[in-house]
Design a protein around this motif. Structure first.
Motif, PDB file in Angstrom:
ATOM      1  N   SER A   1       0.827  -1.209   0.000  1.00 37.30           N
ATOM      2  CA  SER A   1       0.000   0.000   0.000  1.00 37.30           C
ATOM      3  C   SER A   1       0.862   1.260   0.000  1.00 37.30           C
ATOM      4  O   SER A   1       0.463   2.284  -0.563  1.00 37.30           O
TER       5      SER A   1
ATOM      6  N   LEU B   1       0.465   3.977  -2.858  1.00 32.77           N
ATOM      7  CA  LEU B   1       0.189   5.378  -2.538  1.00 32.77           C
ATOM      8  C   LEU B   1       1.215   6.293  -3.217  1.00 32.77           C
ATOM      9  O   LEU B   1       0.862   7.369  -3.715  1.00 32.77           O
TER      10      LEU B   1
ATOM     11  N   CYS C   1      -8.251   3.833 -10.529  1.00 37.28           N
ATOM     12  CA  CYS C   1      -9.376   3.245  -9.797  1.00 37.28           C
ATOM     13  C   CYS C   1      -8.936   1.990  -9.044  1.00 37.28           C
ATOM     14  O   CYS C   1      -9.325   1.778  -7.887  1.00 37.28           O
TER      15      CYS C   1
ATOM     16  N   PHE D   1      -6.830   2.998  -6.078  1.00 37.96           N
ATOM     17  CA  PHE D   1      -7.691   3.580  -5.041  1.00 37.96           C
ATOM     18  C   PHE D   1      -8.351   2.477  -4.214  1.00 37.96           C
ATOM     19  O   PHE D   1      -8.315   2.505  -2.980  1.00 37.96           O
ATOM     20  N   GLY D   2      -8.947   1.505  -4.898  1.00 33.28           N
ATOM     21  CA  GLY D   2      -9.597   0.406  -4.182  1.00 33.28           C
ATOM     22  C   GLY D   2      -8.612  -0.409  -3.372  1.00 33.28           C
ATOM     23  O   GLY D   2      -8.908  -0.818  -2.238  1.00 33.28           O
TER      24      GLY D   2
ATOM     25  N   VAL E   1      -5.601   0.529  -2.049  1.00 31.89           N
ATOM     26  CA  VAL E   1      -5.096   1.243  -0.874  1.00 31.89           C
ATOM     27  C   VAL E   1      -6.189   1.397   0.174  1.00 31.89           C
ATOM     28  O   VAL E   1      -5.929   1.279   1.379  1.00 31.89           O
ATOM     29  N   ALA E   2      -7.414   1.647  -0.253  1.00 36.13           N
ATOM     30  CA  ALA E   2      -8.516   1.754   0.709  1.00 36.13           C
ATOM     31  C   ALA E   2      -8.698   0.438   1.461  1.00 36.13           C
ATOM     32  O   ALA E   2      -8.863   0.425   2.693  1.00 36.13           O
TER      33      ALA E   2
ATOM     34  N   SER F   1      -5.770  -0.092   3.925  1.00 32.61           N
ATOM     35  CA  SER F   1      -5.862   0.751   5.116  1.00 32.61           C
ATOM     36  C   SER F   1      -6.929   0.249   6.079  1.00 32.61           C
ATOM     37  O   SER F   1      -6.833   0.489   7.289  1.00 32.61           O
TER      38      SER F   1
ATOM     39  N   GLN G   1      -6.552  12.198  -4.419  1.00 31.04           N
ATOM     40  CA  GLN G   1      -7.035  10.828  -4.521  1.00 31.04           C
ATOM     41  C   GLN G   1      -6.407   9.948  -3.448  1.00 31.04           C
ATOM     42  O   GLN G   1      -7.101   9.129  -2.819  1.00 31.04           O
TER      43      GLN G   1
ATOM     44  N   THR H   1      -8.349   7.866  -0.211  1.00 29.15           N
ATOM     45  CA  THR H   1      -8.322   6.426   0.076  1.00 29.15           C
ATOM     46  C   THR H   1      -8.380   6.164   1.576  1.00 29.15           C
ATOM     47  O   THR H   1      -8.942   5.155   2.009  1.00 29.15           O
TER      48      THR H   1
ATOM     49  N   GLY I   1     -11.115   3.909   3.233  1.00 31.70           N
ATOM     50  CA  GLY I   1     -10.758   2.767   4.067  1.00 31.70           C
ATOM     51  C   GLY I   1     -11.434   2.809   5.415  1.00 31.70           C
ATOM     52  O   GLY I   1     -11.922   1.787   5.921  1.00 31.70           O
TER      53      GLY I   1
END
Length: 464
Positions: A148, A152, A168, A171-172, A174-175, A178, A213, A217, A221
């Motif tokens: 992650s 990031l 996208c 983003f998913g 890393v979220a 976390s 962005q 995230t 998360g």
């Protein structure tokens, strides 16, 4: 268009057959890391005969079945493990290996180092010299910590070099990462804060849209974790346990014993009768056969532990500051592979036997459950490589600051150095130093050094 191309072939003496052969060779080399790296990443689990387990694994697995919140066990990661139960968790390991390949390849690509053979040798060196394959082969959140951080970095600093679909996907990813562990969320949050602080000076290196962005995230998360907690337990609450873990660290430093000695004469606390019998370590107190069990564990002791933590912070500020600094420094040095990955994980065994009895036989037949895994030889290599990599990554970042160079490799080294320092602060101060907390992240320092070496010896231009 065709004829000039044919004429050029004749002038250079290169035949169509040679070109086709070269393209076939390139296509073959492109597939080589795609096959080899994921296979070697899960090699420890394949040898073991079952995914590697850790003491904490059972707590995550049980979240789906027990339907209530327990300290430091993310329901998001519990749902992720439950998704792979039908495959004996091999789907989870496959996804972890492919995610690792994806993030490594993507990072190299945006840095202009995406040759397949380069990806292959960097991947194999990481597998040989770091904890990476053990993390990818284990049913634990740790593999997502380092990945992650790299994701990031790509999102915030290389936004112009990735597609909307990749944005996208990052983003998913890393979220989700976390949401799997509070320490991971804390490290990523700290990196985003550092990014906003540095943005006025690094407008050309940090994309505003990417930084926004990346910051979102963390929000996504947190929302993901709250939603999962509510769905499984009916409570719109954060995962509990932070206070208890911090209490354990203060107990280990002797602060709790001193507080009880100074205040039990005028305060009625459950621990007062046991103030001379406190165990020496946080692990012994929280997870061993201690008075913590007699006093109701977290449910019976949360309020009192929180009270002692807050009061002792005010009562002994200098002691707390010194203990925090020592814990951070010690955590930076705790980087050995394999902590908690041995045959003694009875809680996890019990959870699998109770809720997934069909997997009891393959689990019990694995090498891990027969104490066949010994990390002594592994750490003979891993520990010095980890410590040297941290120093080298910090040196790359420091040299760039000194020379006022703001290239992408320097930015990666600075990001990794901040992540390692933030991880040491969060884990060392709150939980106390553990090798597991260092090993799960330090491999990205080794990756950074290998990337810098590839850039230097490969002769590629450093991107400004």
């Amino acid at each position: 268009m065709f004829w000039p191309w044919c004429s050029a072939q004749g002038d250079t003496g290169i035949s169509n057959t040679q070109i086709l052969d070269e393209r076939a060779t390139e296509a073959g080399s492109a597939w080589l890391p795609v096959i080899v790296i994921p296979l070697f990443l899960v090699a420890p689990a394949l040898w073991n005969g079952y995914p590697l387990l850790q003491w904490d694994t059972g707590g995550y697995l049980a979240r789906w079945y027990e339907g209530y919140l327990v300290p430091s066990r993310s329901t998001v990661f519990g749902l992720y493990l439950h998704w792979g139960e039908g495959s004996s968790f091999w789907l989870n390991l496959g996804l972890q290996a492919l995610a690792t390949l994806w993030i490594l390849q993507l990072t190299l690509r945006v840095l202009g180092l995406s040759q397949p053979l380069r990806l292959l040798w960097i991947g194999l060196l990481l597998i040989l010299t770091t904890a990476l394959p053990w993390l990818a082969s284990m049913l634990l959140t740790d593999i997502f910590a380092g990945l992650s951080v790299l994701a990031l970095f790509v999102m915030a600093t290389q936004a112009g070099r990735i597609s909307p679909l990749e944005k996208c996907a990052l983003f998913g990813f890393v979220a989700f990462a976390s949401a799997t562990h509070s320490a991971t969320l804390g490290v990523l949050f700290g990196l985003c804060c550092a990014g906003w602080i540095a943005y006025p000076l690094l407008r050309r290196q940090i994309a505003l849209s990417g930084l926004v962005q990346a910051s979102m995230t963390i929000v996504a998360g947190a929302a993901m974790l709250l939603a999962a907690n509510f769905a499984l337990s009916g409570q719109l609450a954060w995962t509990p346990g932070g206070t208890g873990v911090a209490f354990g660290r203060m107990l280990q430093d002797g602060i709790v014993a001193q507080y009880l000695k100074d205040h039990c004469s005028r305060e009625k606390l459950k621990l007062c009768p046991y103030r001379n019998e406190l165990p020496p370590t946080a692990d012994d107190f929280l997870w061993g056969n201690s008075m913590f069990n007699k006093l109701g564990r977290f449910e019976g002791m949360n309020d009192e532990m929180g009270f002692i933590v807050k009061q002792s912070l005010a009562a002994y500020p200098l002691w707390q500051t010194k203990a925090a600094a020592v814990a951070t420094a010690e955590q930076l040095m705790h980087v050995a592979t394999g902590e908690g990955t041995n045959g003694w994980v009875p809680h996890t065994y019990g959870i699998i036997e109770r809720y997934i009895p069909s997997q009891t036989q393959p689990m019990r037949a694995a090498h891990q459950q027969h104490w066949d895994i010994d990390f002594a030889l592994v750490n003979w290599l891993h520990v010095p490589v980890a410590l040297a990599s941290m120093l080298a990554a910090a040196a790359i970042a420091g040299h760039a600051i000194w020379r006022r160079r703001r290239d992408d490799i320097a930015l990666l080294a600075a990001t990794v150095t901040l992540a390692l320092l933030g991880n040491a602060v969060i884990c060392g101060i709150i939980s106390g130093p553990h090798d597991r907390y260092g090993a799960r992240l330090v491999w990205i320092a080794t990756f950074t050094v290998l990337v810098a070496a590839a850039r230097h010896f490969g002769g590629e231009r450093t991107a400004p």
